[in-house]
Design a protein around this motif. Structure first.
Motif, PDB file in Angstrom:
ATOM      1  N   ASP A   9     -51.790  53.109  73.951  1.00 16.34           N
ATOM      2  CA  ASP A   9     -51.490  51.682  73.871  1.00 16.34           C
ATOM      3  C   ASP A   9     -50.250  51.375  74.701  1.00 16.34           C
ATOM      4  OD1 ASP A   9     -53.593  51.139  72.040  1.00 16.34           O
ATOM      5  OD2 ASP A   9     -52.357  51.909  70.400  1.00 16.34           O
ATOM      6  N   SER A  32     -47.504  48.290  75.362  1.00 13.35           N
ATOM      7  CA  SER A  32     -46.972  47.022  74.857  1.00 13.35           C
ATOM      8  C   SER A  32     -45.803  46.618  75.741  1.00 13.35           C
ATOM      9  CB  SER A  32     -46.523  47.169  73.391  1.00 13.35           C
ATOM     10  OG  SER A  32     -45.897  45.986  72.940  1.00 13.35           O
ATOM     11  N   THR A  73     -42.931  43.609  76.364  1.00 11.62           N
ATOM     12  CA  THR A  73     -42.287  42.462  75.706  1.00 11.62           C
ATOM     13  C   THR A  73     -41.229  41.870  76.627  1.00 11.62           C
ATOM     14  OG1 THR A  73     -42.643  43.470  73.553  1.00 11.62           O
ATOM     15  CG2 THR A  73     -41.018  41.697  73.678  1.00 11.62           C
ATOM     16  N   THR A  99     -45.120  39.122  73.939  1.00 15.95           N
ATOM     17  CA  THR A  99     -45.639  40.475  74.121  1.00 15.95           C
ATOM     18  C   THR A  99     -47.025  40.429  74.750  1.00 15.95           C
ATOM     19  OG1 THR A  99     -44.377  41.304  72.238  1.00 15.95           O
ATOM     20  CG2 THR A  99     -46.256  42.627  72.977  1.00 15.95           C
ATOM     21  N   THR A 103     -50.259  43.220  75.989  1.00 17.23           N
ATOM     22  CA  THR A 103     -50.713  44.574  75.668  1.00 17.23           C
ATOM     23  C   THR A 103     -51.803  45.034  76.640  1.00 17.23           C
ATOM     24  OG1 THR A 103     -52.362  43.713  74.115  1.00 17.23           O
ATOM     25  CG2 THR A 103     -50.181  44.278  73.224  1.00 17.23           C
ATOM     26  N   THR A 158     -41.248  47.996  78.260  1.00 17.22           N
ATOM     27  CA  THR A 158     -42.581  48.595  78.203  1.00 17.22           C
ATOM     28  C   THR A 158     -42.563  49.779  77.243  1.00 17.22           C
ATOM     29  OG1 THR A 158     -42.964  47.972  80.498  1.00 17.22           O
ATOM     30  CG2 THR A 158     -44.442  49.612  79.564  1.00 17.22           C
TER      31      THR A 158
END
Length: 864
Positions: A223, A225, A227, A234, A236, A262
Motif C-alpha cells: 500500500d 499512502s 499525504t 491523502t 493512495t 509518502t
C-alpha cells in the motif's frame, strides 16, 4: 543442481526470479528436441517465518510448472520436494513421496508446498526441531524440489533439483520519491513517482549457497499512502512488482509551501514494514500577464494606409502568454478584436489607419479569462499629409540671350509614391518680375514656357506645385544666366558619371569603363573640349578624352581603367585648364564614388570530398566522418566561411553547417559526422550557402559524391562452440559420433546458406554443411565421423570459400582436441570428463535454448 555455461546463459537471458529452462534427461523414451519444463514459484520473493517471532507466519508457496513439447498427451506431472537447514553440516533434506501436481489450465500445473519443519533455536538449544505453523516456512529452511512429466506415449521429461530460500523478514522499507513538478498551480494535477525496497539483509543467507548477503528485494504490491500537509489530504495506490509506484495528486487550492509525505506499508504481518519519505512542493498563484510589447510596422503613415501591429505577451513567470485574446483600439475605438496570441506569445494584426490627419494612440489589450487581469500597452501613430517632392526635369537652356524663350520641365510626386495629378504649377523669376502657371498631367509631369529676362545677369527660377488630393505644396528652384554675347556652358553632374564592367564584377584587375555625359547648356557650340578622369580629388589622372558640345546637346566621354582594389572617388573635369570661355565656370567638375573589391573565390569539387570510419569499414551503424577540402583561389582571407554538409535531394537535407577560416590562396578542411545507414547516399557540400561572400565565380561552390553503406556481416566460431557427441555419451573407438558447431552471426543482416566445413586431424569429413542464421543469432551445423583411438583435433571452418564479405575474417576458424580410447566398456577410462559428460547430457536442451535465444535476439534487433 543444474550446471553448465549453456544453462547459465539461458537463465541469465530468459529468467526473472525463479523462472528456469530445464533440459530433458534420458529417464524415459527418447523425446523430440525442444521439450522443456518452465518452473517458478509464487510469491516471486517468498518470505519465511520470523526467526525471533514465530507467531509471524511466512508465505504460502505455490510451485508452478509449464510443461510443453511432449509429443503425446500429458498424463501426470509429479513434484518431489524437501526442506533442510543448510547451516548444519550433514543435515539432509527430507524428501517425501512424490506428489501429483494439479492441472491449472492447458499445459500449466501447480502444487502448494506444505509447511516446513523449523528449528526453534540455533545452536541446538531450545528443545530441538518443532513443526513450524502450518503452511509457512521458517526463514532458514532451504526448499528443494524437482518435477517430472509423463505423456500418453510413455515419454518422460524431468528437471534437476531446484533450490530456493524464503527471505528473512526485513524490519523496514526504504522509500524514494520524486515529483513530476517542484512547483505547480492551485488545483493542478501532479504525480508522485518512486520506488521502495526492503533494505535490511538476512544474516543467515549463505553465500556458498549462491545467495548474496546484500540482496535487496522490492516492496512489491504494498500500500502507498501520500499525504499533503498542511491540509492532510491523502492519496493512495499500490506498488508494482518491482516496488515502483506513481500516484496522481491534486494541488491544494491555496498557494504556499507543502510537504508531500509518502508511506509504503503492507497489511500482512510478515510484510508490514512501513517506510516513509518527505518531498517539498510549492503551490504558486495563477500566472498573470505581466508584459505586452507593441510595435507598429511604421510610426508615421498616411490616411487609410495599412498598418501592422506586432508584439509579444508574457506571464509573470516568464512563460509565453499563448492563446490569449488580443484587442486593438485607436482613441478608444476598437479597430481589431478577433485575434489570439500564438504559442510563443506573439501576435500580429493588420488594421487601416484613420482618415484624418492627427497623432493617435494605438492601445493593445491582451487578456485571458483563466488568468486575469488583462494587460495593456500603447504607442503613438502619426497620420500626416503627404509631402510633394518637385523635381526639375530640365531646362531648355541654362545660358541664354536677353528675351530668349525658355521651356521648364519637371515632375511632382507625393512622398507616398503617388504622382501629383491635376496639380497647380506656379513659376516665378522674382528678380525679373516674370511669372507663369500650368498644371500637372496624369503622370505628375508639367511644362512651362516663358520669355527670359531682358537684362544680362544670374536669375533664380522658382517652381511650386499644389496638390489636388491633399492641401499642401512642394517647391524646387534652378538658376539661369542671361549673357550679352553667345558663350558655351559646359556642365557635368555626379548622376551623369557611370561605370561598367564587362564581367559584371567590380573586382581588382578587371577592365572598368567610365562614362561622363557633358552637356552644353550655353548658346555657343564648343569643339575639342578636353575631359579629365582622375582619382583622389583630381591628383591622380587615369585617362583623358575630348568632346564636341553642340548648343543644348549632350556629348559622351568614354575611358577604360584597370581596376585597383579599394574605395575610390572618381572626378570628371570638363575643360580643366579653362581654355574655353564659358558663361558659367563653376559647373565643370563632378565626382562619383566607386568601390573595387578584391577577388574572392572559394571552390570545391567531388574529389575534394572524402569519407572515413574508425575501422575503415563503411557499414551500417558506423560513425562516418565526411571531410570537405575547401580551396580559396582568391586574394582575400575568408574567415568564417560557411560549409554546409548534407544529403543531396529536393530539397537537400543538411546535417552540419561548419564555419572555417580559409586563407588567401590556401585551403581548410570542414568535417561532419553521421551514423551510417544501409544503402547508397549522395553527399552534397555547399560553400557559402547564403551567398554572404561576393565571389568572382559562384558556380564552383557545390559538389557531391556518393557513398555506399553496406550491412555488417560477421560470422564466428570458437573452440567452446564445438561439441562432439557420441550417442551413448562415451568417447570410444569405432563409434559413430556427431560433431556440432554453433555458428554465430553478430552482423546486422540475416545470412542464408552459410558454408560450414568440418575436419578431423586436418581431413575433411562429410560434405559442406549450409545453415541460415538470423540477425544477432546463431545456428548449429553438424557432421558425422567414426571415432578412432588416439588424440584428435576437430576443426571447423565457417565460409571457407569467402563467399560472404565480413568485417572480421579472422574469427571464422576454430578447433578442439579430444582423446578417444580403444575400449567401449562403460565407465572407467572411457568415461567423459565430468564437464564433458555434463555437456553431452545437456546438449539437446542447449540446442533448444540457443535456438530460442537466437530468435529472441533477432526479435529484439528488429524492434530497435
Amino acid at each position: 543442481m543444474i550446471r553448465g555455461s549453456a544453462f547459465v546463459l539461458a537463465v541469465a537471458i530468459l529468467s526473472t526470479s525463479f523462472i528456469v529452462f530445464l533440459t530433458p534427461t534420458d529417464a524415459g523414451a527418447p523425446i523430440s528436441l525442444g521439450s522443456q519444463i518452465e518452473a517458478y514459484t509464487f510469491p516471486r520473493n517468498p518470505i519465511g517465518t520470523d526467526f525471533y517471532n514465530p507467531t509471524i507466519l511466512g508465505d504460502m508457496v505455490t510451485v508452478f510448472a509449464d510443461v510443453t513439447g511432449l509429443p503425446g498427451t500429458i498424463v501426470t506431472v509429479d513434484i518431489t520436494y524437501g526442506f533442510c537447514d543448510p547451516h548444519y553440516a550433514g543435515t539432509a533434506c527430507s524428501m517425501p513421496a512424490i506428489a501429483p501436481m494439479v492441472k491449472v489450465a492447458g499445459s500449466l500445473y501447480s502444487f502448494q508446498l506444505p509447511g516446513a519443519i523449523a528449528t526453534k533455536s540455533r545452536g541446538g538449544g531450545g528443545g530441538g526441531p518443532v513443526p513450524a505453523p502450518g503452511g509457512t516456512y521458517w526463514a532458514e529452511n532451504k526448499v528443494d524440489y524437482s518435477i517430472a512429466a509423463t505423456d500418453s506415449l510413455s515419454n518422460t521429461i524431468s528437471t534437476s533439483t531446484i533450490e530456493f530460500y524464503p527471505y528473512w523478514p526485513r524490519p523496514w522499507a526504504t522509500v524514494f520519491s520524486n515529483l513530476s513538478a517542484s512547483t505547480t498551480y492551485p488545483g493542478a494535477q501532479f504525480w508522485v513517482n518512486g520506488s521502495s525496497f526492503f533494505n535490511d539483509t538476512d544474516p543467515y543467507y549463505d553465500p556458498v549457497q549462491g545467495l548474496p548477503l546484500d540482496y535487496v528485494f522490492p516492496a512489491e504490491t504494498c500500500d502507498v499512502s501520500v499525504t499533503l500537509t498542511p491540509g492532510g489530504t491523502t492519496f493512495t495506490g499500490k506498488t508494482s512488482g518491482d516496488g515502483g509506484y506513481s500516484i496522481a495528486m491534486t494541488a491544494p487550492a491555496s498557494p504556499g509551501q507543502y510537504t508531500v509525505s509518502t508511506t509504503v506499508s503492507n497489511s500482512s504481518d510478515n510484510r508490514n514494514v512501513p517506510g516513509a519519505n518527505d518531498t517539498a512542493i510549492g503551490v504558486i498563484a495563477l500566472p498573470q500577464i505581466s508584459s505586452v510589447s507593441v510595435n507598429l510596422s511604421k510610426s508615421s503613415t498616411f490616411p487609410s494606409e495599412p498598418i501592422w501591429v506586432n508584439g509579444t505577451a508574457r506571464y509573470d513567470n516568464g512563460s509565453a502568454a499563448n492563446l490569449c485574446d488580443v484587442n486593438v483600439t485607436v482613441l478608444g475605438t476598437t479597430i481589431y478584436n478577433n485575434s489570439k496570441t500564438l504559442g510563443n506569445g506573439n501576435y500580429s494584426m493588420k488594421f487601416t489607419a484613420p482618415a484624418a490627419f492627427n497623432t493617435y494612440t494605438v492601445r493593445v489589450t491582451v487578456s485571458n479569462a483563466t488568468y486575469p487581469p488583462p494587460k495593456q500597452n500603447q504607442t503613438a501613430l502619426l497620420v500626416r499629409q503627404p509631402k510633394i517632392n518637385v523635381a526639375m526635369g530640365g531646362l531648355s537652356a541654362t545660358t541664354m540671350l536677353p528675351l530668349a524663350e525658355l521651356w521648364i520641365n519637371g515632375t511632382a510626386v507625393y512622398d507616398t509614391g503617388l504622382t501629383v495629378q491635376n496639380g497647380v504649377v506656379n513659376l516665378s523669376v522674382p528678380r525679373a518680375a516674370i511669372g507663369a502657371n500650368g498644371t500637372t498631367n496624369g503622370t505628375g509631369e508639367f511644362t512651362i514656357h516663358i520669355v527670359g529676362p531682358a537684362v544680362p545677369g544670374s536669375y533664380a527660377l522658382n517652381v511650386s506645385v499644389w496638390g489636388a488630393l491633399y492641401d499642401n505644396s512642394g517647391n524646387a528652384s534652378e538658376t539661369i544666366t542671361v549673357v550679352a554675347t553667345p558663350l558655351p556652358d559646359l556642365t557635368v553632374s555626379s548622376s551623369s558619371i557611370t561605370f561598367f564592367s564587362p564581367s559584371g564584377l567590380f573586382l581588382e584587375g578587371k577592365e572598368i569603363f567610365i562614362t561622363a555625359r557633358v552637356k552644353n547648356a550655353g548658346i555657343l557650340a564648343a569643339a575639342d573640349v578636353p575631359v579629365s578622369f582622375s582619382l583622389a580629388g583630381g591628383s591622380h589622372p587615369i585617362a583623358w578624352a575630348n568632346v564636341t558640345a553642340s548648343i543644348g546637346k549632350t556629348s559622351t566621354a568614354n575611358v577604360s581603367w584597370t581596376a585597383l582594389p579599394g574605395a575610390h572617388t572618381v572626378q570628371v573635369s570638363v575643360d580643366p585648364d579653362n581654355v574655353t570661355e564659358e558663361s558659367v565656370e563653376t559647373n565643370n567638375n563632378a565626382t562619383r564614388d566607386l568601390f573595387i573589391d578584391n577577388i574572392r573565390d572559394i571552390a570545391i569539387t567531388a574529389s575534394d570530398i572524402s569519407f572515413s570510419s574508425p575501422d575503415s569499414a563503411f557499414v551500417n551503424g558506423r560513425i562516418i566522418t565526411v571531410s570537405a577540402f575547401v580551396k580559396n583561389i582568391g586574394s582575400v582571407d575568408l574567415n568564417g566561411t560557411s560549409v554546409a554538409i548534407g544529403f543531396a535531394g529536393d530539397p537537400a537535407w543538411y546535417i552540419a553547417d561548419v564555419l572555417v577560416d580559409v586563407p588567401a590562396h590556401g585551403s581548410a578542411v570542414a568535417q561532419a559526422t553521421w551514423k551510417a545507414g544501409y544503402g547508397n547516399h549522395t553527399f552534397i557540400v555547399v560553400l557559402d550557402r547564403e551567398n554572404a561572400v561576393n565571389e568572382t565565380d559562384e558556380t564552383n561552390n557545390a559538389a557531391s559524391k556518393t557513398l555506399f553503406i553496406d550491412v555488417i556481416r560477421d560470422l564466428s566460431v570458437s573452440a567452446g562452440d564445438i561439441m562432439v557427441v557420441p550417442r551413448d555419451g562415451r568417447f570410444a573407438a569405432g563409434r559413430k559420433v556427431t560433431i556440432f558447431a554453433l555458428v554465430r552471426n553478430s552482423g546486422s543482416t540475416a545470412l542464408d546458406g552459410v558454408q560450414v566445413l568440418f575436419a578431423v586431424d586436418g581431413n575433411i569429413v562429410a560434405g559442406v554443411a549450409r545453415v541460415t542464421i538470423p540477425v544477432g543469432g546463431a545456428a548449429f551445423a553438424q557432421a558425422t565421423w567414426t571415432a578412432t583411438k588416439g588424440d584428435h583435433t576437430f576443426g571447423v571452418s565457417v565460409d571457407p570459400e569467402n563467399e560472404i564479405a565480413e568485417v572480421n575474417e579472422a574469427n571464422n576458424q576454430a578447433s578442439r582436441s579430444l582423446t578417444f580410447d580403444g575400449s567401449s566398456a562403460a565407465g572407467g577410462a572411457n568415461a567423459l570428463p565430468p564437464e564433458d559428460a555434463f555437456a553431452n547430457a545437456v546438449l539437446v536442451g542447449a540446442i533448444a535454448i540457443a535456438a530460442l535465444i537466437s530468435t529472441l535476439l533477432a526479435l529484439a534487433a528488429s524492434k530497435r
